[in-house]
Design an enzyme around this catalytic site. Structure first.
Site, PDB file in Angstrom:
ATOM      1  N   ASP A 173       0.841  -1.208   0.000  1.00  0.00           N
ATOM      2  CA  ASP A 173       0.000   0.000   0.000  1.00  0.00           C
ATOM      3  C   ASP A 173       0.871   1.251   0.000  1.00  0.00           C
ATOM      4  OD1 ASP A 173       0.937  -0.103   2.624  1.00  0.00           O
ATOM      5  OD2 ASP A 173      -1.021  -0.399   3.539  1.00  0.00           O
ATOM      6  N   ASN A 193      -7.168  -0.313  14.046  1.00  0.00           N
ATOM      7  CA  ASN A 193      -8.622  -0.388  13.832  1.00  0.00           C
ATOM      8  C   ASN A 193      -9.032  -1.658  13.083  1.00  0.00           C
ATOM      9  OD1 ASN A 193      -7.708   0.089  11.280  1.00  0.00           O
ATOM     10  ND2 ASN A 193      -8.817   1.992  10.940  1.00  0.00           N
ATOM     11  N   HIS A 227      -7.554  -2.750  10.240  1.00  0.00           N
ATOM     12  CA  HIS A 227      -7.299  -2.725   8.802  1.00  0.00           C
ATOM     13  C   HIS A 227      -6.110  -3.617   8.431  1.00  0.00           C
ATOM     14  CE1 HIS A 227      -4.584   1.174   9.024  1.00  0.00           C
ATOM     15  NE2 HIS A 227      -3.825   0.099   9.107  1.00  0.00           N
ATOM     16  N   GLU A 240      -9.706  -0.309   5.209  1.00  0.00           N
ATOM     17  CA  GLU A 240     -10.225   0.226   6.461  1.00  0.00           C
ATOM     18  C   GLU A 240     -11.540  -0.461   6.838  1.00  0.00           C
ATOM     19  OE1 GLU A 240      -8.297   2.007   8.205  1.00  0.00           O
ATOM     20  OE2 GLU A 240      -7.993   4.039   7.462  1.00  0.00           O
TER      21      GLU A 240
END
Ligand code: GLP
Length: 239
Positions: free
Chosen positions: A66, A133, A135, A140
């Site tokens: 990413d 979180n 991800h 996400e």
């Protein structure tokens, strides 16, 4: 799923050792690699092993997982720059090919499409970190099992981390990530997790409901998922 839990002192060396083993049995491996604080000690250990001749990247291809959108090419937080500094520039010979996300030359949507084409050539082994979180990459919360490679609006915490933890000059506009579907098409996935601050989210990812609230939970349906955690990160899972 295979869960491996190790004391923090042994964790990075074990991952690096397992990577060396994979590279020895498959020198032309196509590897998808993440950046961030989690893999940094793994890359240091791997670089040392490669430099001492235990294995080589010479025939391997590396695909970046990413990248941020909106950070300059020399920004300290850039994922391609980190991977170069932490691994690629430390080993000789380097890989046969390294595929960063082409955010400097292309518009974000085009860069995402180009990167998906690269990954569509196949991924043999994908390493992933785990976001606080839930991800993976920049998939996400809200991402689904069939999420494609795309431009993603970041949650506030993910964007802020670029500045607070990775030294970015500004909060990035967005992220580009290989999608959950592309990651799941990898022959093998290793989820790397270290530190007490990941204990709660790792527990949710491995034992909570499978779904978009915690995108890492989708990995559980992969036939060859290995989770390699240090003792602190695995504290709730092994409770
Ligand atoms: C970042 C990246 C992910 C990374 C994750 C965890 O924002 N997009 O690819 O794996 O968050 O980062 P860290 O290892 O620094 O905790």
């Amino acid at each position: 799923m295979e869960l491996i839990v190790l004391p923090v002192e042994a964790w990075a060396e074990r991952v690096a050792g397992d990577l060396v083993e994979r590279l020895r049995s498959a020198p032309d491996l196509r590897l998808c690699l993440p950046t961030g604080d989690t893999p940094a000690p793994v890359y240091a250990a791997l670089a040392a092993r490669l430099e001492s001749g235990e294995a080589s990247l010479e025939r391997a291809t590396i695909v970046l997982l990413d990248e941020w959108v909106g950070l300059g090419p020399d920004d300290a937080a850039r994922c391609d720059g980190r991977l170069r500094r932490e691994l690629l520039e430390r080993v000789s010979p380097g890989p046969a090919a390294f595929h960063p996300v082409r955010v400097d030359e292309l518009a974000p949507e085009q860069a995402a499409a180009r990167h998906d084409d690269v990954a569509a050539g196949g991924l043999g082994l994908t390493l992933l970190g785990l976001g606080a979180n839930g991800h993976v990459g920049f998939n996400e919360p809200g991402s689904t099992a069939d999420s494609p490679t795309r431009v993603v609006t970041l949650e506030a915490g993910s964007g802020d981390a670029a500045v607070a933890r990775y030294g970015a000059e500004r909060v990035p506009e967005a992220g580009i990530t290989l999608g959950v579907a592309r990651l799941m098409a990898s022959d093998e996935i290793w989820l790397l997790v270290s530190g007490a601050r990941k204990a709660e989210i790792l527990d949710q990812a491995l034992r909570g409901p499978v779904g978009p609230d915690v995108p890492a939970s989708f990995l559980r349906s992969h036939p060859r998922l290995r989770v390699i955690a240090d003792t602190a990160a695995a504290a709730l899972v092994t409770r």
